[in-house]
Design a protein around this motif. Structure first.
Motif, PDB file in Angstrom:
ATOM      1  N   UNK A  87      34.517  60.627  42.515  1.00 14.83           N
ATOM      2  CA  UNK A  87      34.453  61.272  41.216  1.00 14.83           C
ATOM      3  C   UNK A  87      33.148  60.955  40.493  1.00 14.83           C
ATOM      4  N   UNK A  88      32.764  61.898  39.624  1.00 20.87           N
ATOM      5  CA  UNK A  88      31.534  61.777  38.848  1.00 20.87           C
ATOM      6  C   UNK A  88      31.887  61.893  37.369  1.00 20.87           C
ATOM      7  N   UNK A  89      31.338  60.987  36.568  1.00 21.36           N
ATOM      8  CA  UNK A  89      31.549  61.026  35.119  1.00 21.36           C
ATOM      9  C   UNK A  89      30.532  61.986  34.516  1.00 21.36           C
ATOM     10  N   UNK A  90      31.016  63.083  33.950  1.00 20.16           N
ATOM     11  CA  UNK A  90      30.138  64.062  33.305  1.00 20.16           C
ATOM     12  C   UNK A  90      29.897  63.697  31.839  1.00 20.16           C
ATOM     13  N   UNK A  91      30.916  63.168  31.193  1.00 24.61           N
ATOM     14  CA  UNK A  91      30.774  62.609  29.851  1.00 24.61           C
ATOM     15  C   UNK A  91      31.898  61.608  29.668  1.00 24.61           C
ATOM     16  N   UNK A  92      31.736  60.700  28.699  1.00 22.91           N
ATOM     17  CA  UNK A  92      32.728  59.642  28.526  1.00 22.91           C
ATOM     18  C   UNK A  92      32.339  58.415  29.334  1.00 22.91           C
ATOM     19  N   UNK A  93      33.314  57.782  29.939  1.00 27.53           N
ATOM     20  CA  UNK A  93      33.060  56.593  30.745  1.00 27.53           C
ATOM     21  C   UNK A  93      34.329  56.182  31.455  1.00 27.53           C
ATOM     22  N   UNK A  94      34.206  55.353  32.481  1.00 27.53           N
ATOM     23  CA  UNK A  94      35.368  54.931  33.257  1.00 27.53           C
ATOM     24  C   UNK A  94      35.196  53.486  33.694  1.00 27.53           C
ATOM     25  N   UNK A  95      36.322  52.858  33.976  1.00 26.67           N
ATOM     26  CA  UNK A  95      36.328  51.528  34.569  1.00 26.67           C
ATOM     27  C   UNK A  95      37.303  51.559  35.731  1.00 26.67           C
ATOM     28  N   UNK A  96      36.845  51.142  36.903  1.00 23.59           N
ATOM     29  CA  UNK A  96      37.647  51.187  38.123  1.00 23.59           C
ATOM     30  C   UNK A  96      37.908  49.765  38.605  1.00 23.59           C
ATOM     31  N   UNK A  97      39.164  49.483  38.886  1.00 21.10           N
ATOM     32  CA  UNK A  97      39.528  48.184  39.449  1.00 21.10           C
ATOM     33  C   UNK A  97      40.356  48.411  40.704  1.00 21.10           C
ATOM     34  N   UNK A  98      39.850  47.921  41.840  1.00 17.83           N
ATOM     35  CA  UNK A  98      40.568  48.060  43.106  1.00 17.83           C
ATOM     36  C   UNK A  98      40.108  46.966  44.059  1.00 17.83           C
ATOM     37  N   UNK A  99      41.062  46.369  44.759  1.00 21.70           N
ATOM     38  CA  UNK A  99      40.791  45.310  45.728  1.00 21.70           C
ATOM     39  C   UNK A  99      39.885  44.225  45.121  1.00 21.70           C
ATOM     40  N   UNK A 100      40.261  43.763  43.930  1.00 23.15           N
ATOM     41  CA  UNK A 100      39.599  42.668  43.218  1.00 23.15           C
ATOM     42  C   UNK A 100      38.175  42.988  42.775  1.00 23.15           C
ATOM     43  N   UNK A 101      37.759  44.228  42.943  1.00 16.53           N
ATOM     44  CA  UNK A 101      36.446  44.654  42.453  1.00 16.53           C
ATOM     45  C   UNK A 101      36.659  45.465  41.182  1.00 16.53           C
ATOM     46  N   UNK A 102      35.846  45.183  40.182  1.00 18.70           N
ATOM     47  CA  UNK A 102      35.980  45.875  38.906  1.00 18.70           C
ATOM     48  C   UNK A 102      34.608  46.330  38.454  1.00 18.70           C
ATOM     49  N   UNK A 103      34.458  47.638  38.252  1.00 20.25           N
ATOM     50  CA  UNK A 103      33.149  48.169  37.899  1.00 20.25           C
ATOM     51  C   UNK A 103      33.263  49.197  36.783  1.00 20.25           C
ATOM     52  N   UNK A 104      32.237  49.232  35.940  1.00 17.93           N
ATOM     53  CA  UNK A 104      32.106  50.228  34.891  1.00 17.93           C
ATOM     54  C   UNK A 104      31.315  51.415  35.447  1.00 17.93           C
ATOM     55  N   UNK A 105      31.756  52.627  35.127  1.00 19.48           N
ATOM     56  CA  UNK A 105      31.090  53.836  35.609  1.00 19.48           C
ATOM     57  C   UNK A 105      30.621  54.629  34.384  1.00 19.48           C
TER      58      UNK A 105
END
Length: 322
Positions: A87-105
């Protein structure tokens, strides 16, 4: 048009093709197909969902208020398990957490979610997001290990921008069944773009670290060569490196100091050197400030006090930094 590899029970495309407005708890329930979708204030939830199938790849667009998407182990027996979401963030923002990895998009960046494992995705503010759900089997045939993608984020670059624009167009399209040869070509095009972005994310972690290290070194060199210029800013450092200020900020996220703080500290360091150097006693504090990269003695004095707790004049009298 229902792709043969898509989860047959979800009926996502049929439900959202052409665009559906969603609101309140009922709208959240309608989105809870492969994970629990919730909002801090369910009654204020608003979204528009569109979806289409391009062969075995499902493409969707979600314009939504802030929501959380939580896929727990109890969901893992469904038909979505065999898919990776790009997925691609076109506007706004996201935070993904999976398999102990957490990243801001951030806006323009791409990220990945593997439906074969639990995850949490938080979409912040009012945002616009485009998704491609690609079967693991297709990716495996192209030697893509989806397990290695957990927590990976691809910076906002031309390739992610192209992918976002293409997914948006497909999500809004009305592809008619029957033209199987054309659909196959379109499916290959979407998959090729997704794989290209995946390759950019994977490359090798060592290579990515090396690139970041080289870029940090470039930034530090530029700061060192230009910090005495009072007009030097973070934006100018980014422009000199041909990167965005946001990328430069992320580049130093794990470092002790930001680029702004590095510039400030380097100027203070030069000023303190001159204040305590007998060869520069003929210079006024204002002249020391300007030669160190500050616009004047007031800015210089405030910076010195913040760092040392003392004033430039007191440091000059003492001949040493406290």
């Amino acid at each position: 048009m229902q792709g043969s590899s898509l989860p047959p029970t979800a009926e996502l495309t049929q439900r959202f093709q052409g665009g559906v407005r969603l609101a309140g708890p009922e709208g959240l329930a309608a989105l809870s197909i492969a994970a629990e979708v919730g909002a801090e204030r369910p009654s204020r939830f608003r979204a528009v969902m569109r979806a289409t199938d391009v062969g075995s790849v499902r493409v969707s667009r979600l314009r939504t208020s802030a929501v959380s998407v939580v896929r727990t182990p109890r969901w893992l027996g469904d038909g979505h398990c065999g898919h990776l979401s790009v997925f691609v963030v076109r506007s706004g923002g996201a935070e993904v957490e999976q398999q102990r990895a957490r990243r801001r998009v951030e806006v323009g960046e791409a990220a990945f979610v593997n439906f074969a494992a639990p995850f949490t995705v938080s979409l912040s503010g009012r945002g616009d997001y485009v998704f491609a759900y690609v079967p693991h089997a297709i990716l495996a045939a192209r030697s893509v290990d989806v397990r290695a993608l957990a927590g990976a984020v691809v910076p906002a670059e031309p390739l992610t921008s192209i992918l976002g624009a293409v997914l948006e167009q497909f999500a809004e399209a009305d592809l008619r069944p029957g033209a199987s040869a054309e659909v196959a070509l379109l499916e290959h095009a979407v998959v090729d773009l997704c794989v290209a972005v995946i390759r950019q994310a994977q490359g090798s972690s060592g290579e990515a670290d090396a690139v970041r290290s080289r870029n940090r070194a470039r930034a530090l060199e530029f700061v060192e060569n230009n910090f005495t210029d009072p007009t030097l800013t973070v934006a100018r450092v980014a422009a000199a490196m041909n990167v965005s200020p946001r990328y430069l900020h992320k580049l130093f996220e794990s470092e002790p100091h930001s680029v702004y703080e590095l510039i400030r500290r380097r100027r203070i360091s030069r000023g303190l050197e001159m204040l305590t150097d007998p060869d520069h006693t003929d210079l006024t504090v204002g002249q020391v400030a300007v030669r160190s990269g500050f616009v004047g003695p007031t800015q210089f004095g405030r910076a010195v006090r913040d760092l040392t707790g003392s004033t430039p004049r007191a440091i000059r009298r003492q001949g040493a930094v406290p």
